[in-house]
Each structure stands twice: as C-alpha cells, then as structure tokens.
Design an enzyme around this catalytic site. Sequence first.
Site, PDB file in Angstrom:
ATOM      1  N   GLU A   1      48.198  40.995  33.685  1.00 52.53           N
ATOM      2  CA  GLU A   1      49.832  40.876  34.397  1.00 52.53           C
ATOM      3  C   GLU A   1      50.667  39.887  34.032  1.00 52.53           C
ATOM      4  O   GLU A   1      51.489  39.601  33.258  1.00 52.53           O
ATOM      5  CB  GLU A   1      49.278  41.168  35.853  1.00 52.53           C
ATOM      6  CG  GLU A   1      49.486  42.846  35.804  1.00 52.53           C
ATOM      7  CD  GLU A   1      48.550  42.656  38.149  1.00 52.53           C
ATOM      8  OE1 GLU A   1      48.996  41.898  38.700  1.00 52.53           O
ATOM      9  OE2 GLU A   1      48.068  43.599  37.287  1.00 52.53           O
TER      10      GLU A   1
ATOM     11  N   TYR B   1      47.357  38.630  45.646  1.00 56.30           N
ATOM     12  CA  TYR B   1      46.021  39.348  45.046  1.00 56.30           C
ATOM     13  C   TYR B   1      45.072  38.349  46.234  1.00 56.30           C
ATOM     14  O   TYR B   1      44.344  38.553  46.479  1.00 56.30           O
ATOM     15  CB  TYR B   1      45.128  38.698  44.043  1.00 56.30           C
ATOM     16  CG  TYR B   1      45.681  39.893  42.548  1.00 56.30           C
ATOM     17  CD1 TYR B   1      45.107  40.898  42.869  1.00 56.30           C
ATOM     18  CD2 TYR B   1      46.705  39.426  41.964  1.00 56.30           C
ATOM     19  CE1 TYR B   1      45.365  41.982  42.058  1.00 56.30           C
ATOM     20  CE2 TYR B   1      47.217  40.746  41.333  1.00 56.30           C
ATOM     21  CZ  TYR B   1      45.817  41.774  41.010  1.00 56.30           C
ATOM     22  OH  TYR B   1      46.741  42.877  40.110  1.00 56.30           O
TER      23      TYR B   1
ATOM     24  N   GLY C   1      59.612  65.997  33.762  1.00 57.43           N
ATOM     25  CA  GLY C   1      58.818  64.643  32.759  1.00 57.43           C
ATOM     26  C   GLY C   1      58.736  65.031  31.281  1.00 57.43           C
ATOM     27  O   GLY C   1      58.877  64.689  30.964  1.00 57.43           O
TER      28      GLY C   1
HETATM   29  C1  HEM Z   1      42.168  44.338  42.625  1.00 66.03           C
HETATM   30  C2  HEM Z   1      43.146  44.046  43.571  1.00 66.03           C
HETATM   31  C3  HEM Z   1      44.168  45.677  43.061  1.00 66.03           C
HETATM   32  C4  HEM Z   1      43.834  46.510  43.119  1.00 66.03           C
HETATM   33  C5  HEM Z   1      42.163  47.591  42.609  1.00 66.03           C
HETATM   34  C6  HEM Z   1      44.716  47.585  42.916  1.00 66.03           C
HETATM   35  C7  HEM Z   1      45.074  49.044  42.873  1.00 66.03           C
HETATM   36  C8  HEM Z   1      45.976  49.663  42.376  1.00 66.03           C
HETATM   37  C9  HEM Z   1      46.173  50.867  41.869  1.00 66.03           C
HETATM   38  C10 HEM Z   1      45.226  52.080  41.778  1.00 66.03           C
HETATM   39  C11 HEM Z   1      47.183  51.724  42.010  1.00 66.03           C
HETATM   40  C12 HEM Z   1      48.174  52.534  41.379  1.00 66.03           C
HETATM   41  C13 HEM Z   1      48.593  52.470  40.144  1.00 66.03           C
HETATM   42  C14 HEM Z   1      49.040  53.994  39.786  1.00 66.03           C
HETATM   43  O1  HEM Z   1      47.937  54.899  39.587  1.00 66.03           O
HETATM   44  O2  HEM Z   1      50.428  54.366  39.688  1.00 66.03           O
HETATM   45  C15 HEM Z   1      48.821  50.062  42.873  1.00 66.03           C
HETATM   46  C16 HEM Z   1      49.424  49.958  43.163  1.00 66.03           C
HETATM   47  C17 HEM Z   1      50.438  49.339  43.103  1.00 66.03           C
HETATM   48  N1  HEM Z   1      49.806  47.975  43.560  1.00 66.03           N
HETATM   49 FE1  HEM Z   1      47.773  47.686  43.639  1.00 66.03          FE
HETATM   50  N2  HEM Z   1      45.965  46.899  43.418  1.00 66.03           N
HETATM   51  C18 HEM Z   1      46.027  45.190  43.967  1.00 66.03           C
HETATM   52  C19 HEM Z   1      46.223  44.464  44.545  1.00 66.03           C
HETATM   53  C20 HEM Z   1      47.490  44.082  44.263  1.00 66.03           C
HETATM   54  C21 HEM Z   1      47.425  43.512  44.934  1.00 66.03           C
HETATM   55  C22 HEM Z   1      48.261  42.343  45.127  1.00 66.03           C
HETATM   56  C23 HEM Z   1      49.702  43.731  45.279  1.00 66.03           C
HETATM   57  C24 HEM Z   1      50.795  43.318  46.102  1.00 66.03           C
HETATM   58  C25 HEM Z   1      50.527  42.593  47.431  1.00 66.03           C
HETATM   59  C26 HEM Z   1      49.416  45.152  44.575  1.00 66.03           C
HETATM   60  C27 HEM Z   1      50.328  45.590  45.144  1.00 66.03           C
HETATM   61  C28 HEM Z   1      50.366  47.653  44.879  1.00 66.03           C
HETATM   62  C29 HEM Z   1      52.130  48.217  45.118  1.00 66.03           C
HETATM   63  C30 HEM Z   1      53.008  47.380  45.415  1.00 66.03           C
HETATM   64  C31 HEM Z   1      51.544  49.765  44.211  1.00 66.03           C
HETATM   65  C32 HEM Z   1      52.620  50.547  44.416  1.00 66.03           C
HETATM   66  C33 HEM Z   1      52.590  51.357  44.971  1.00 66.03           C
HETATM   67  C34 HEM Z   1      52.735  52.195  45.227  1.00 66.03           C
HETATM   68  O3  HEM Z   1      54.379  53.109  44.789  1.00 66.03           O
HETATM   69  O4  HEM Z   1      52.816  53.143  46.591  1.00 66.03           O
HETATM   70  N3  HEM Z   1      47.853  45.736  44.352  1.00 66.03           N
HETATM   71  N4  HEM Z   1      47.394  49.079  42.754  1.00 66.03           N
END
Ligand code: HEM
Length: 406
Positions: free
Chosen positions: A139, A97, A278
């Site tokens: 988490e 983060y 699905g």
């Molecule tokens: C406040 C910080 C963060 C927010 C608001 C955020 C938000 C999100 C959202 C909205 C999703 C999509 C969820 C879904 O509907 O499936 C997501 C997926 C993901 N996030 Fe975060 N995230 C944050 C921080 C992080 C951090 C720190 C990491 C790691 C470096 C990360 C890595 C990922 C990955 C790898 C995915 C799946 C992406 C994919 O499949 O391409 N996120 N996140």
Amino acid sequence: MLTESSAAVVTATLPAVQAHGEAITHRFYRRMFDAHPELLDLFNRGNQATGAQQAALAGAVVAYAGHLTGGSKVPWGPILDRIAHKHASLGITATQYTIVGRHLLAAVGEVLGDAVTPAVAAAWDEVYWLLACELIAREARLYTLAGLAEGESVWRDWRVADKVRETPDVVSFAVVPVDGGAVPTFTPGQYTSVAVDLDGGRGQQIRQYSLSGRPGADHWRITVKRVRGTDGVPDGMVSTFLHQQVTVGDTLRLSPPFGEVSAVAGSGPLLLVSAGIGLTPAMAALEHLAATEPQRPVTLVHADRAGTAHAFRGELPRLHAALPNLRTTLWYEEVSDADLAGPTAEVAGGLVDPELIPVSPDAHVHLCGPLPFMNVVRGGLLRRGVPVERIAYEVFGPGMLRDERA
Ligand code: HEM
Ligand SMILES: Cc1cc2nc3c(=O)[nH]c(=O)nc-3n(C[C@H](O)[C@H](O)[C@H](O)COP(=O)(O)OP(=O)(O)OC[C@H]3O[C@@H](n4cnc5c(N)ncnc54)[C@H](O)[C@@H]3O)c2cc1C
C-alpha cells in the site's frame, strides 16, 4: 516465514479457528466498531449486512495461515495485490492495522477462551503481522506511485460536469477536479473509490467504480448501475444516492485510480467478455485502443438482459469505425427485431455459450460480470486451452474466483 514453533502452534489450532471463523469475525467487528465508531464510515454497510466483507477479512487471515503452514498451493501475489489496491483506494493507513490486529486477536481469545494460551496468541499475532506487513508495504508503494506525499489523504474533490442517462438503470457521470489541476491518467480496468455523504445523517459510504472513459481525456467518466432492492432487501445505498441525489455541479470525493487488473494486457489479440454493468472496464479499453492502437485485433463479447438494458450500445458504430479489427458479439436474454437490425454486431439469444466465443490461442482475455457468469466463461475458455494466467477478471464486490490450483 513463520518461526518453527509458531508454525506448529498455528497448524494445531487452525481447525479450531476455522471452525469458529464466523463467530470470531462477528465479535471482531462489534468490538472494533464499539471502540472506533469512526471506522463505520470506512466499511461498506451493505457488505456488513450481508456478511460478504466479514468473511473476506478474517477469511484472508485464516487462508494466509494455511499458506504459511504449507497446506495451500494458491499463489498469494495476486490476492495481496487485489487487497492492497482496494485498501489504497480507501486510504487505509498503517496505524489502522494496529487497531484491526488488536481487535481481531482479542476476538479470537474471546471465542476460543482458555484454548488461547500465550503461545497460541503469540503465534496468531505473528501470522497477522506477517500478512499486515506484506499489505502495508504494497500500500505504501501504491500511495507513492499515485503521487501522494507521506500521510497525504487519497481524497480529492471532483465536480460533476455532466450526467448522462445510458439506460433506465444506468447513468454516467463526467467529473473534473475542483482544484482545476491535472486529471490523472489510468490503465483501462482501474477504478476510483467514490465517497459520498448520504442524506438523512446516514454518514459516509465509499464504493468503487471502474473508470469507463478514455485514459488521458480532460475528465474522468464513471458509469453507475442503480441496484434495486427486491423481496424486502433494501435498494443499494450509494448507487441509488448517485442516481437520485447527485446532479451536475455537485461535488464528489474521489480517490486516485487503483486496481491491479489491466483490461488491455499484452499486445496481440484481445478478448473482452462482459455482462451487464461489467462493461465499464471494456469501454475504457476500447476507447484507449481506438486512440492508441487502432489496428489491434479486439473481440468484444457482451451479455445483457436485453438491448434496452445494454449501456453504451449507441457507441458501438463509432468504435467499430475507429477500430477496424474489432469484432462484437452480443448475447441478449430477450432479443427484439430492432436488436437484429444493428449493422456492427452479431446478436445471439440466451446466455453466453463459452464454446461459441471467438478466441484465438494467443489472446489475452479480460472478464467482468457477476461471479457465476465469469466462472462459466473462464471454465469454458480454460477447457478450450486458454492459459489461466492470460485470463484476467474483475469482481464488482469482495472476493475472487475459485482457483483451480487450490
Ligand atoms: C492483515 C490485515 C487485513 C486483511 C487480511 C484484510 C483483508 C481484506 C480483504 C480480503 C478485503 C476484501 C478485498 C476485496 O476482495 O475486495 C478487504 C477490504 C477492506 N478492508 Fe481490509 N484487511 C486487513 C486490514 C484492514 C485494515 C487495517 C483496515 C482499516 C481499518 C481495513 C479495511 C478494509 C475496508 C474498509 C475494506 C473494504 C470493505 C468493504 O467494502 O466493506 N482492512 N480487506
Ligand atoms: C473494483 C470494482 C469496480 C466496480 N465498478 C463498478 C462500475 O463501473 N459500475 C457500477 O455500477 N458498479 C461498480 N462496482 C460496484 C459498486 O462499487 C457498488 O458495489 C454498487 O454500486 C452497489 O453499491 P450500493 O451502495 O448501491 O449497494 P449496497 O448498499 O452496497 O448494497 C449491495 C447489495 O447488498 C444488499 N443489501 C444491502 N443491505 C442489505 C441488508 N440489510 N440485507 C440484505 N441485503 C442487503 C443490497 O440490496 C445490494 O444488493 C464496482 C465494484 C468494484 C469492487
């Protein structure tokens, strides 16, 4: 809660951040991957290419800013839960983060330039960390509930014990832990993240697959539809790899079960509505109920292109025998004579008509299928008086359905 001074600054700058959202996210990912190329293995390259995930992360920060400053009525609990479960299934750590926050805020500064005074930077930093803390706490709890010790990796090696072709485009994998340890149980509707090392030095990629077998069995089952590319768009990376390269005896890295959506909510009538692949959470639900609550009234409404594309169709007679109060309605875009000869299901032609879905007023509903399909079905059920909080749904990609309260 934002401090009063930050709230005023965020309200004043939100329109500019929104207007430049796309440029900010673009810069953010470029900066972050330049500084931390190892993170490329964590993110979905398909989503990067289509922009789907880019919109998701930054979009969530901007939407949360709107929520904190009072402009939106969307309930945030379910959104935070969805993101936290997805993150936990990827093994996201609190340290990451800091990396995301640093590069996201730097990208805002690069795009908006002089408009980002120290006060503006501090206010957006506050928004980011309020959201980050909510997610980190959720988490941490999920890791503990999954039985993981502090800092323990989510990844465990599983051996492919069986590979079954369900339809020309769908295969199931039965997997068992390589270490011979216990097979964790799960709630129908939950998924596992699968990490594979792609061939040709293309690195690691991770995808989620719903657990489609019976919770409590001595193995897990996942069922994968091969995503075929058309019109110059490439084939799906991981689904194609699983179909073509992974066979019995191979090892896959899987996360514990995560996912906030239950496909067996409540204790009264249950309505499962699915389309195409699905169907996987509904299969786990039916297997679970057959083993634990065989008298529960269940209706399965499943839509598919044709009977030949319908995975698990051959399982229906067994499930009907085990679940005397199961009613099944199938909607095929192309119906053949053979489809109509089946004894256990009603078969209709064309797309699902939500007005014709048999639903009792006290039913709990679970939907899973493409977003447009779920929007149509949910809209129809809401019009027919099913309360919004009793309609759960799973999206097989980033994003959620529109919220009527937005
Ligand atoms: C406040 C910080 C963060 C927010 C608001 C955020 C938000 C999100 C959202 C909205 C999703 C999509 C969820 C879904 O509907 O499936 C997501 C997926 C993901 N996030 Fe975060 N995230 C944050 C921080 C992080 C951090 C720190 C990491 C790691 C470096 C990360 C890595 C990922 C990955 C790898 C995915 C799946 C992406 C994919 O499949 O391409 N996120 N996140
Ligand atoms: C909670 C959850 C549960 C799921 N459960 C299941 C399940 O039970 N069974 C199942 O089969 N799937 C399931 N999925 C979907 C699964 O995780 C994958 O998204 C799916 O297998 C496709 O992954 P892929 O790597 O094959 O495709 P990707 O490589 O990720 O491609 C995805 C899409 O992007 C397109 N694309 C990729 N690169 C480009 C480019 N350069 N330009 C334009 N378009 C591009 C591809 O053509 C494809 O349409 C689930 C997803 C989630 C989130």
